[in-house]
Design an enzyme around this catalytic site. Structure first.
Site, PDB file in Angstrom:
ATOM      1  N   ARG A 104     -31.639 -73.459  17.637  1.00 38.88           N
ATOM      2  CA  ARG A 104     -31.018 -74.275  18.966  1.00 38.88           C
ATOM      3  C   ARG A 104     -29.966 -73.294  19.253  1.00 38.88           C
ATOM      4  NH1 ARG A 104     -28.931 -80.261  19.677  1.00 38.88           N
ATOM      5  NH2 ARG A 104     -31.288 -80.677  20.050  1.00 38.88           N
ATOM      6  N   HIS A 131     -35.912 -78.058  26.313  1.00 36.13           N
ATOM      7  CA  HIS A 131     -35.945 -78.463  25.145  1.00 36.13           C
ATOM      8  C   HIS A 131     -37.367 -79.294  24.943  1.00 36.13           C
ATOM      9  CE1 HIS A 131     -34.387 -80.828  21.790  1.00 36.13           C
ATOM     10  NE2 HIS A 131     -33.518 -81.694  22.607  1.00 36.13           N
ATOM     11  N   GLN A 134     -38.066 -82.496  22.456  1.00 34.14           N
ATOM     12  CA  GLN A 134     -37.710 -83.672  22.927  1.00 34.14           C
ATOM     13  C   GLN A 134     -38.788 -84.166  23.856  1.00 34.14           C
ATOM     14  OE1 GLN A 134     -34.635 -85.482  22.363  1.00 34.14           O
ATOM     15  NE2 GLN A 134     -36.284 -87.125  23.280  1.00 34.14           N
ATOM     16  N   ASP A 219     -30.279 -87.429  31.707  1.00 30.81           N
ATOM     17  CA  ASP A 219     -29.522 -86.866  30.623  1.00 30.81           C
ATOM     18  C   ASP A 219     -28.089 -86.840  31.075  1.00 30.81           C
ATOM     19  OD1 ASP A 219     -28.925 -85.488  28.306  1.00 30.81           O
ATOM     20  OD2 ASP A 219     -30.078 -83.779  28.853  1.00 30.81           O
ATOM     21  N   ARG A 287     -38.805 -88.440  17.468  1.00 33.10           N
ATOM     22  CA  ARG A 287     -38.559 -87.065  17.245  1.00 33.10           C
ATOM     23  C   ARG A 287     -39.302 -86.351  15.932  1.00 33.10           C
ATOM     24  NH1 ARG A 287     -34.386 -84.150  19.912  1.00 33.10           N
ATOM     25  NH2 ARG A 287     -35.449 -82.586  18.720  1.00 33.10           N
TER      26      ARG A 287
END
Ligand code: CP
Ligand code: NVA
Length: 301
Positions: A104, A131, A134, A219, A287
């Site tokens: 990350r 991402h 996700q 988001d 996840r």
């Protein structure tokens, strides 16, 4: 054998993505039933975190443990990365010791450079650009709750950020329509818009974006690394909150998703995120299952 990486969703094809999503649901069931599934026994995953995380770290760590393997957390503060060891050298060293590397970081180039110099799979656990992990969980959540997403309309409300870019890639691979409502200056990557003109539409009015939508998502307005822009963004995004009023223009059974962490009262109202049609907790749980399916795909196929 060429090593497979997961730098963005486009590192898999449509069929492979569908396979990972369906395997994630299978692994979820196996875990719930208490079935042993130590498919990565004695394997290890190095996890480099240059940004904060709750879900990504815990889901990869718990996933590796459930698979009979282990994970190693590395941050710049307590590894040589923080003292300037090049990412390419780090990749060469780690890939002689572990079976996969998750990272990350800020620049997407870092993931590319790790992958170029690694002999084991590299997984993007979030960059400023994408991402993809996700999206595996988001798509699993949609498939489990509403069936195939092909041909459906999805709405992205807010910042054209890393999550939005990954939604564009998902739209391409899973053949759905994506309507993005963002303020001027906050558009997703132009190259992605250009490459997906047939299915991705950009509008300025959130209400227009959610009409006929089966999935509404958003988001935070300021992503990690943009904290100093928070106050400006609160002003620029003032008309982009996903509220109950906005949701009332989507399909009546539309689900709401958010990668989390969320700011109630900014990009989403408390009423929407805590509504039964909000599947954010299922999404967060997924996840774990989706990444286990990904690890298995990259390491065992
Ligand atoms: N959604 C997500 O990636 O959460 P974390 O930042 O907590 O990992
Ligand atoms: N867009 C957010 C996602 C956090 C999971 C960020 O990059 O901070």
């Amino acid at each position: 054998m060429t090593v497979r990486h997961f730098r963005s969703l486009l590192d898999v094809n449509s069929q492979e993505l569908l396979q990972i999503i369906s395997r994630a649901s299978e692994l979820k069931k196996m875990l719930a039933e208490g079935a042993t599934h130590e498919f990565l026994k004695n394997k290890s995953l190095a996890m480099i975190f240059e940004k904060s995380s709750t879900r990504t770290r815990v889901s990869f760590e718990a996933g590796m443990t459930q698979f009979g393997g282990s994970s190693i957390f590395l941050s710049p503060a307590d590894s040589q990365l923080g003292r300037g060891e090049p990412i390419a050298d780090t990749a060469r060293v780690l890939s002689r010791m572990v079976d996969a590397i998750m990272v990350r970081t800020f620049s997407h180039e870092t993931v590319e450079s790790l992958a170029e110099n690694s002999s084991v799979p590299v997984i993007n656990g979030l960059t400023d650009s994408y991402h993809p992990c996700q999206l595996l969980a988001d798509m699993q959540t949609y498939f489990e709750s509403r069936g195939n997403i092909q041909g459906k309309r999805v709405s992205w409300i807010g910042d054209g950020n890393n999550m939005c870019n990954s939604y564009i890639n998902a739209a391409k691979l899973l053949d759905f329509e994506l309507c993005i409502a963002c303020p001027p200056g906050y558009e997703p990557m132009q190259s992605l818009l250009d490459a997906n003109k047939d299915r991705v539409h950009l509008v300025r009015d959130p209400q227009q974006a959610v009409i006929d939508s089966s999935l509404v998502t958003t988001d935070v307005w300021a992503s990690m690394g943009q904290e100093e822009e928070q106050q400006k963004r609160i002003v620029d995004f003032a008309d982009f909150e996903v509220s109950s009023e906005l949701m009332s223009h989507a399909n009546s059974d539309a689900i709401f998703l958010h990668c989390l962490p969320a700011h109630r009262g900014e990009e989403v109202s408390a009423e929407v995120i805590d509504d039964p049609n909000s599947l954010v907790w299922e999404e967060a749980e997924n996840r774990l299952h989706a990444q286990k399916a990904l690890l298995e795909f990259l390491l065992c196929s």
